[in-house]
Design a protein around this motif. Structure first.
Motif, PDB file in Angstrom:
ATOM      1  N   ARG A  80       0.840  -1.202   0.000  1.00 49.85           N
ATOM      2  CA  ARG A  80       0.000   0.000   0.000  1.00 49.85           C
ATOM      3  C   ARG A  80       0.874   1.251   0.000  1.00 49.85           C
ATOM      4  NH1 ARG A  80      -1.887   0.110   5.212  1.00 49.85           N
ATOM      5  NH2 ARG A  80       0.017   1.242   5.586  1.00 49.85           N
ATOM      6  N   ASP A  81       1.875   1.273   0.871  1.00 53.89           N
ATOM      7  CA  ASP A  81       2.742   2.446   0.986  1.00 53.89           C
ATOM      8  C   ASP A  81       3.546   2.684  -0.285  1.00 53.89           C
ATOM      9  OD1 ASP A  81       1.764   2.646   3.552  1.00 53.89           O
ATOM     10  OD2 ASP A  81       3.624   2.029   4.534  1.00 53.89           O
ATOM     11  N   THR A 113       2.682   1.674  -3.423  1.00 53.83           N
ATOM     12  CA  THR A 113       1.833   1.986  -4.576  1.00 53.83           C
ATOM     13  C   THR A 113       1.045   3.280  -4.416  1.00 53.83           C
ATOM     14  OG1 THR A 113       0.054   0.583  -3.709  1.00 53.83           O
ATOM     15  CG2 THR A 113       1.610  -0.427  -5.259  1.00 53.83           C
ATOM     16  N   ASP A 114       0.842   3.718  -3.176  1.00 54.42           N
ATOM     17  CA  ASP A 114       0.097   4.949  -2.942  1.00 54.42           C
ATOM     18  C   ASP A 114       0.692   5.676  -1.729  1.00 54.42           C
ATOM     19  OD1 ASP A 114      -1.677   7.033  -2.708  1.00 54.42           O
ATOM     20  OD2 ASP A 114      -3.466   5.773  -2.513  1.00 54.42           O
ATOM     21  N   PRO A 115       1.819   6.388  -1.957  1.00 55.69           N
ATOM     22  CA  PRO A 115       2.496   7.048  -0.837  1.00 55.69           C
ATOM     23  C   PRO A 115       1.613   8.036  -0.071  1.00 55.69           C
ATOM     24  CG  PRO A 115       3.906   7.031  -2.782  1.00 55.69           C
ATOM     25  CD  PRO A 115       2.551   6.534  -3.206  1.00 55.69           C
ATOM     26  N   SER A 116       0.534   8.509  -0.677  1.00 55.76           N
ATOM     27  CA  SER A 116      -0.349   9.435   0.033  1.00 55.76           C
ATOM     28  C   SER A 116      -1.097   8.730   1.167  1.00 55.76           C
ATOM     29  CB  SER A 116      -1.352  10.080  -0.931  1.00 55.76           C
ATOM     30  OG  SER A 116      -2.280   9.108  -1.394  1.00 55.76           O
ATOM     31  N   ARG A 117      -1.176   7.400   1.108  1.00 50.66           N
ATOM     32  CA  ARG A 117      -1.861   6.619   2.155  1.00 50.66           C
ATOM     33  C   ARG A 117      -0.869   5.991   3.134  1.00 50.66           C
ATOM     34  NH1 ARG A 117      -5.093   2.316  -0.725  1.00 50.66           N
ATOM     35  NH2 ARG A 117      -5.467   1.688   1.412  1.00 50.66           N
ATOM     36  N   ARG A 118       0.380   6.391   3.057  1.00 47.96           N
ATOM     37  CA  ARG A 118       1.424   5.804   3.904  1.00 47.96           C
ATOM     38  C   ARG A 118       1.108   6.011   5.383  1.00 47.96           C
ATOM     39  NH1 ARG A 118       7.558   7.360   4.939  1.00 47.96           N
ATOM     40  NH2 ARG A 118       8.411   5.256   5.083  1.00 47.96           N
TER      41      ARG A 118
END
Length: 181
Positions: A85-86, A88-93
């Protein structure tokens, strides 16, 4: 079996549980920090662009304010999902701050544990029913519930305990709420 003090105890079988060591020899010349596993931060990063998950990863779990290495597949799966998740989508880290969990079915008896059962200040036996083959132990660190171990208890019984561990509930409040239920 002969004990250190010379006492002899008859036994047909003896189980010795000595723990395990992570296979990190292949990382010896990598420049990565290895100490009872590949040392990772709360996001699973061992170095820029290098991540570790599973039983080889020793990561900082902010929920318990401790570095830990958990040798159970449930933890490995959760870490893998969090790192993916982190990446592929750093905004949701967000940190991997899960409540470690494992279970084992030993014939007709279920063993379950939630939380961090090491380095605790108190282990309180809340239920010890030999006839019913049940055991429930709560673990305290400072003024906080940090773990629970159960034998022969329904998984449903432990849901409230897990929620209190995840919430960082104070010891007395968690005991009062879970034993009253």
């Amino acid at each position: 079996m002969r004990l250190a003090d010379g006492t002899v105890i008859p036994a047909d079988d003896v189980l010795v549980a000595i723990g395990s060591l992570p296979n990190t020899q292949w990382l010896a010349d990598s420049g990565l920090t290895v100490h009872n596993g590949l040392v990772c931060d709360e996001y699973g990063a061992a170095a820029p662009g290098v991540y570790g998950v599973g039983d080889v990863a020793r990561w900082y779990n902010p929920l318990f304010d401790v570095s830990m290495r958990v040798e159970h597949r449930t933890n490995a799966a959760g870490q893998g999902v969090a790192v993916a998740r982190d990446l592929t989508d750093p905004s949701r880290r967000r940190p991997f701050a899960e409540v470690p969990y494992f279970w084992s079915d030993q014939y007709d008896t279920k063993l379950q544990a939630y939380g961090h059962l090491r380095d605790h200040d108190e282990a309180l036996v809340l239920n010890s029913d030999r006839a019913g083959r049940q055991l429930l132990i709560a673990y305290r660190k400072d003024d906080r519930l940090v773990g629970v171990l159960a034998i022969g208890m329904s998984p449903r019984t432990l849901r409230a305990w897990r929620a209190h561990i995840a919430a960082g509930s104070p010891w007395t409040a968690a005991l009062t709420a879970t034993t009253a239920a």
